[in-house]
Design an enzyme around this catalytic site. Structure first.
Site, PDB file in Angstrom:
ATOM      1  N   GLU A   1      50.616 -44.392 -65.264  1.00  0.00           N
ATOM      2  CA  GLU A   1      50.014 -43.762 -64.074  1.00  0.00           C
ATOM      3  C   GLU A   1      49.916 -44.741 -62.908  1.00  0.00           C
ATOM      4  O   GLU A   1      48.923 -44.806 -62.205  1.00  0.00           O
ATOM      5  CB  GLU A   1      48.642 -43.159 -64.403  1.00  0.00           C
ATOM      6  CG  GLU A   1      48.738 -41.902 -65.242  1.00  0.00           C
ATOM      7  CD  GLU A   1      47.434 -41.146 -65.346  1.00  0.00           C
ATOM      8  OE1 GLU A   1      46.465 -41.508 -64.653  1.00  0.00           O
ATOM      9  OE2 GLU A   1      47.378 -40.170 -66.118  1.00  0.00           O
ATOM     10  N   GLY A   2      50.984 -45.492 -62.709  1.00  0.00           N
ATOM     11  CA  GLY A   2      51.028 -46.485 -61.645  1.00  0.00           C
ATOM     12  C   GLY A   2      50.636 -47.841 -62.188  1.00  0.00           C
ATOM     13  O   GLY A   2      49.467 -48.098 -62.462  1.00  0.00           O
TER      14      GLY A   2
END
Length: 820
Positions: free
Chosen positions: A502-503
């Site tokens: 998620e990043g």
């Protein structure tokens, strides 16, 4: 002396004008008054002198007229700074438009609204949510055996899978109208948190369908037909979703994906229909090995113009059933030894009809916007919950172990080297839970805090890593030997997964947080960029003049607050006295951050993207301010307990020092000479902040080694089993409470043994000797025998036969009391 007095008066007047943000006419009035006072004081009567004194006022008055200012000043400035300020790409614009701003905007403006912050309603569960936590969630936690899951099965047991599906864990995000639970963000976070304290694999299995994926995308963007078709099955667990975004060449830069679809005609269910022929090669996709429904992101083109528009349509999202011809799923990755389902998926020239596109044909090319809008919320819930609970679990485990485990005749937690690590873990547990509480409250208000969610994700997972490093160091050899009784190693091994997904944290910290935060939160920057890109002179002039006035006000406020050490800050009268000084410090450093942000943005402009170390330090500053604000509010949310004040004081001192050092790092790397010019505004009294002293460290370490309400307040959501039968966490808790209650007996034994000249337990009935010599009573000896059995279980290391070690079945494991 008169010259010095004149300079002081001049600087004070100009600073006051900047502080109160006078417009150009106001500035003209101030300079006119100063000129008149100077003329009268010094007796200046010549025409030349008067002209020189009045010229600044006249110039400011003329510049206050837009008709003169815009062509003579604003237009040339536009030409100069157009190549300096960063251009905003379509993908960046989608990310900017996706979220909302709140506290982050107040930080960038240099003024946190304390009354508004304190009035934000504390998180709360509905009766239905509380019943689910007390019922199915507690039942699931009791069912989970993490060693069995991660070492023997490498999967959840069938009965756990069935329970998760039947109880609706996979449909917490789905509306009730379609059979889902429709829980609040806070309830979702709490469910994931409690499960994560028992099994990482189970937590991931529950959180992924309730985060960015088919369920959420369909709920917000799906057609009515798609919702009716898929959402009931997703809610009941009849369908298992996964979402495929990351590819071989598109990781953090997901918008550059090479998975391409082409609009064409093809055969579907015996008919020629308009659709898409797509090829993809995705990896790291959680639940892909067992998923029945694949959410697929790809870049769509229309080279034949079949849709009647542009050739490049953009990122699009489709739902592809597992059994659709050409869709390959089922293989597994091995993510850091984790047992959760994760693997690749691929397909070559797979034809899908338009009805597979989420939202139908109307949503073609809208995939990136859809993803960014939902990520702004989803990224604030799942991984932060895991990071926060992991840190609280580490605190609960290692604080108990530090009291139970004795070396040199004292609990190791009383040693300063150990105490330093315990205090750091306690502080991280507190601030992360405070941030989780505040972030969930914002989500409950309908906000989509994209910047704050990015901060929370990277800080929660990174602080989890630090907390586990401390805990592993404290536990030593036991921590590195895996087995059913090792409560730390599984989380330690899995941390890189949370940090990456998620990043990736490196990307989030150095490229996203400050860059997007400044665009979203800064009161004028985005307006200026948009006006430059559109060539709107009037809009740019309005934004620029507002920006200049605001910069002056922020600089004056930062200098004054720092010069007075924050005591010139006014806080609401109803703020509890212990918090007043902390809120003053928060206001002081917020104003300082706002001024430094202006300096950084003006200094680097569009080149800031390449100065990622500077941007990373500014992101750290923003994070520290958010954590301090959350920590202050959380103390009141918890009930304003005086016994928690030492921990709050530790937190504030630690974060103020970290903030100061990050700012010093930025100053050091500003363009030549600029840092020296800015430093007096930021640190007019020098960089005098220091980290918490040793006495405070010892005090915080001591308070977490006492069972009771205070320790429980620091570790909510950590599921503690009640049965000691083959559950290491329950054994540790029992040993901890008993060790605390019998510290006086240890002291008594130590003194008695010294008097009798006894040096070791070996080759004698130690307790019987002490009874015979009237050092202990029979009851006291019995209590210590029981405690020592528990201590043995806590300290013992798992062992395996050679064959069971090779097979991974752990058949040769002996429970510690059996092997004693």
């Amino acid at each position: 002396m008169q010259i010095i007095l004149l300079i002081v008066v001049l600087m004070a007047a100009l600073s006051a004008a900047a502080y109160y943000r006078l417009n150009l006419k106001g500035w003209a009035g101030v300079t006119l008054l100063l000129a008149a006072a100077a003329a009268l004081y010094y007796g200046l009567t010549s025409a030349v002198a008067l002209v020189l004194l009045l010229a600044p006022s006249a110039l400011l008055l003329l510049l206050s007229l837009p008709a003169l200012r815009r062509p003579l000043v604003t237009r040339p400035i536009m030409r100069i700074i157009r190549p300096i300020l960063p251009a905003v790409s379509e993908t960046e614009q989608a990310a900017l438009d996706a979220g909302t701003v709140g506290l982050d905007a107040e930080i960038f403006e240099g003024k946190i609204d304390v009354a508004k912050l304190r009035a934000t309603p504390a998180r709360a569960f509905t009766d239905e949510e509380q019943a689910f936590l007390d019922g199915p969630t507690a039942q699931l936690c009791e069912m989970l055996d993490d060693w069995d899951i991660r070492a023997k099965r490498r999967d959840l047991p069938p009965e756990v899978w069935s329970f998760i599906k039947e109880q609706g864990f996979l449909g917490m995000i789905i509306p009730k109208a379609f059979g889902g639970l429709e829980f609040s963000a806070h309830a979702q976070s709490e469910v994931v948190s409690r499960i994560a304290s028992r099994s990482g694999a189970a937590a991931v299995t529950v959180m992924v369908p309730n985060s960015l994926g088919p369920g959420e995308l369909l709920s917000h963007y799906g057609t009515d037909e798609q919702k009716q078709r898929y959402l009931p099955g997703l809610a009941k667990g009849e369908e298992i979703p996964c979402f495929a975004l990351t590819g071989e060449r598109s990781g953090s830069d997901a918008a550059s994906m090479r998975d391409v679809g082409v609009v064409t005609h093809g055969d579907y269910q015996g008919q020629q229909v308009l659709g898409i022929r797509v090829s993809w090669d995705k990896r790291y996709i959680t639940l892909a090995p067992v998923a029945t429904l694949l959410g697929l992101a790809f870049y769509l083109t229309d080279p034949e113009g079949l849709l009647g528009g542009d050739e490049d349509i953009g990122i699009t999202v489709a739902l592809v059933p597992r059994d659709h011809p050409g869709c390959v799923m089922g293989h597994r990755h091995d993510p850091a030894g984790g047992a959760f389902m994760n693997g690749p998926t691929w397909g070559k020239d797979v034809f899908i009809p338009m009805e597979f596109v989420v939202g139908g044909q109307a949503m073609l090319g809208q995939g990136w916007r859809m993803l960014m809008e939902q990520l702004a919320v989803g990224r604030a819930i799942s991984l932060p919950a895991v990071g926060t609970t992991g840190t609280k679990s580490a605190l609960r485990i290692i604080s108990a172990y530090a009291l139970v485990r004795r070396q040199f005749d004292i609990p190791i937690g009383k040693m300063e080297g150990i105490a330093a690590g315990l205090a750091e873990i306690a502080a991280d547990a507190y601030v992360l839970e405070a941030a989780r509480s505040l972030t969930n409250a914002y989500l409950g208000q309908g906000q989509k805090p994209s910047v704050l969610s990015a901060i929370f994700k990277y800080q929660a997972t990174n602080r989890l890593r630090i907390a586990l490093d401390h805990a592993m160091d404290i536990q030593g050899g036991k921590a590195i030997c895996d087995g059913p009784s090792n409560l730390l190693l599984a989380a330690y091994q899995a941390v890189p997964v949370a940090i990456t997904v998620e990043g990736a944290n490196i990307l989030t910290r150095s490229l996203i947080t400050f860059a997007q935060g400044s665009l979203r939160g800064h009161p004028y920057l985005l307006k200026e960029i948009e006006a430059l890109q559109s060539g709107d002179l009037a809009a740019f002039d309005e934004a620029m003049t507002g920006h200049v006035g605001w910069m002056g006000a922020t600089k004056a406020r930062a200098f004054w607050y720092n010069l007075t050490g924050g005591w010139s800050v006014t806080v609401p009268s109803d703020v509890p006295r212990p918090l007043a000084r902390h809120y003053r410090e928060l206001a002081r450093m917020t104003a300082t951050f706002a001024h430094l942000s202006n300096v950084v943005l003006v200094s680097f402009g569009g080149g800031l993207k390449a100065r990622q170390m500077v941007a990373g330090r500014m992101a750290d500053c923003l994070s520290e301010l958010y954590f301090m604000a959350a920590g202050l509010k959380y103390w009141e949310d918890l009930g304003s307990h005086d016994e928690d004040l030492p921990l709050l004081d530790f937190v504030m001192r630690r974060h103020l020092f970290a903030l100061q050092e990050a700012m010093r790092g930025v100053l050091t790397n500003l363009p030549k000479g600029l840092g020296w010019a800015v430093a007096p505004v930021l640190f007019p009294r020098g960089a005098w902040r220091r980290p918490p002293n040793d006495a405070l460290v010892r005090k915080v370490a001591d308070l977490v080694q006492v069972p009771g309400a205070q320790r429980d307040r620091l570790t909510p959501s950590v599921y503690v089993p009640t049965s000691r039968e083959r559950d290491s966490m329950a054994v540790l808790e029992a040993a901890f409470e008993m060790a605390h209650d019998n510290q006086d007996l240890y002291r008594k034994v130590k003194l008695g043994a010294r008097k009798l000249g006894l040096r070791a337990f070996h080759d004698r009935d130690w307790f019987q000797v002490l009874i015979e010599n009237q050092v202990l009573t029979q009851d006291e000896a019995d209590r210590l025998r029981s405690l020592e059995r528990l201590v043995h279980q806590v300290a013992a290391v798992d062992r395996f036969t050679h064959n069971s070690f090779l097979s991974g079945e752990a058949d040769g494991f002996q429970w510690q009391d059996e092997a004693a």
